[in-house]
Every structure is written in structure tokens, then in C-alpha cells.
Design an enzyme around this catalytic site. Structure first.
Site, PDB file in Angstrom:
ATOM      1  CB  SER A 135      -0.879  -0.026   1.193  1.00  0.00           C
ATOM      2  OG  SER A 135      -1.359   1.449   1.524  1.00  0.00           O
ATOM      3  CE1 TYR A 149      -5.044  -1.944   4.302  1.00  0.00           C
ATOM      4  CE2 TYR A 149      -3.881   0.144   3.967  1.00  0.00           C
ATOM      5  CZ  TYR A 149      -4.864  -0.952   3.474  1.00  0.00           C
ATOM      6  OH  TYR A 149      -4.522  -1.191   2.192  1.00  0.00           O
TER       7      TYR A 149
END
Length: 251
Positions: A135, A149
Site C-alpha cells: 500500500s 492497517y
């Protein structure tokens, strides 16, 4: 007509029942690969199968495996069933990262490590490669991204940096993609509405994406395909940022 550069190759794409993984599986299928598609529930995976069949991928080139990758048995099934059907493995795409209950936790890296360890003996034989979905939040602070996350993705970024050299000695390349803002259903699966998600995306795009649009699953799929192909034969241990310039910011 897609370039069939993966004709005869065998690819596993975890988390391919929707979103980025679905886009990746569809592209590999169009490029000639035999593809194992995966999701939590078989009905969800069948949605991807339907799209692949509609795109002209023959049914004998598709294998469906359902289950939670937190369960070691699911990981074993992904590898063993793929090997049983096609006799080899060329590419493993670690894309699964979301459950119905929550987004990835910091411990989700261990699911990837477990699956990779099972795949490595097969990939060593084919001189194959691994592509993990990381990410953009691993590359720097993103205020809108939950801390847990981001932690999971930072761990994945560092995992590749440390592990890729050892795998390279076995003839296996491993890299990450790092998507930016991408239109998927991931947030809808853990709470929220389509309207809220659309407003959030539009605000983020307006504030900071120079290209002026969100990423699409097909954008990420082409990046994965590149990293897994011979065109990227000298790319090893990198995290490829695909964010429309988000990290650069607006001028």
C-alpha cells in the site's frame, strides 16, 4: 486483444473475488495464464469466474479455491490443488488482506509468509516469482489510513526488502505493488455506504492526486503483470508505488 505473455503459466491470485485481486486474475487469464482464483466464500469467487469466462478465458484454465487465508488449511489447499491441476506454479500474487470483520491487522504478514513458504519449492522449479499487494501508506504517513492497517503494510514492505535477496538465490523474484487510492469495495465490506465512500474518494483526489482520478483495479493489475513478467526480470525486492502522484501532492 491482450498480449498472451503468460500463456502456459500457472498463477495463484489470493483475494481475487473482487477489487484489485479480481482485476489481476482477469488480466492474467486474458494474457493466457491458468489461474487459481480465491476468496472467502465460493459464491464470491464464482463472480470472478463469470467475468473471466465472459472475457474468453476457457473454464479449464480456471481453478476456484475458497477459504480464509488465516487458516493454514486454506493456504495448503491453494498450493496443493493448483499443483494437482496443472503440475506447477509460476506466479503467486498475495493480494488477500481483508475479511468481513476488519481490515488487515499487523499480524497479517504471517499469512503471507506461510503461503510463500508453501509456494517456494514450486517456484524454485519454475524460476517463478511472487508479487505482494502492499500500500502507498507503507511509504509515508496517510492521516486517513488506520494505524493498524499502515503497520501491516509497512511490515510487508520491509519483509520484501529483507527476504527478496534470499529468494533471488533460489531463482525467485519477489516484489510488491503499492496501490494508492483505488476504487474497490474493500471499505464497503467493513462498514460504510457507497455514497460515503464516493465522497471520501472525491475529496482525496481533489486534495492530492495530480493525475486527477482514482486508480482502478485494471491499473493495479497491469503493474502486477509487469512485475511478474520477463519484462521485469531485473526488478527484485522493490515496492512499486502506483498512486497517480499522490505522494508528490498537487503543485
Amino acid at each position: 486483444m491482450c498480449d498472451r505473455k503468460f500463456a502456459g503459466k500457472v498463477v495463484i491470485v489470493t483475494g481475487s473475488s473482487s477489487g484489485i485481486g479480481q482485476g489481476v486474475a482477469l488480466l492474467f487469464g486474458q494474457q493466457g495464464a491458468n489461474v487459481t482464483i480465491h476468496g472467502l466464500e465460493l459464491d464470491e469467487v464464482k463472480e470472478t469466474e463469470k467475468l473471466m469466462l465472459e472475457a474468453g478465458v476457457s473454464p479449464e484454465r480456471i481453478l476456484l479455491v475458497a477459504g480464509d487465508v488465516r487458516d493454514p488449511k486454506t493456504c495448503e489447499n491453494l498450493i496443493s490443488k493448483t499443483a494437482q491441476k496443472w503440475g506447477k506454479l509460476d506466479v503467486l500474487v498475495n493480494n488477500a488482506g481483508c475479511t468481513r470483520e476488519r481490515l488487515p491487522s499487523p499480524t497479517y504478514i504471517f499469512r503471507i509468509v506461510r503461503l510463500n513458504k508453501l509456494a517456494i519449492p514450486h517456484l524454485e522449479k519454475t524460476k517463478g516469482n511472487i508479487v505482494n499487494t502492499c500500500s502507498g501508506s507503507a511509504m509515508g504517513r496517510s492521516p486517513e489510513v488506520p494505524t493498524f492497517y499502515a503497520m501491516s503494510k509497512v511490515a510487508l514492505d520491509h519483509y520484501v526488502k529483507y527476504e527478496a535477496s534470499a529468494l533471488a538465490e533460489k531463482g525467485i523474484r519477489m516484489n510488491n505493488t503499492a496501490p494508492g487510492i483505488t476504487v474497490t469495495k474493500i471499505k464497503l465490506r467493513v462498514g460504510g455506504t457507497e455514497e460515503e465512500y464516493k465522497e471520501e474518494v472525491e475529496e482525496l483526489i481533489e486534495k492530492g492526486v495530480p493525475i486527477g482520478r482514482p486508480g482502478l483495479p485494471k491499473d493495479m493489475a497491469h503493474a502486477v503483470s509487469f512485475l511478474a513478467s520477463d519484462e521485469a526480470s531485473y526488478v527484485c525486492g522493490t515496492t512499486l508505488l502506483i498512486d497517480g502522484g499522490l505522494r508528490l501532492g498537487r503543485a
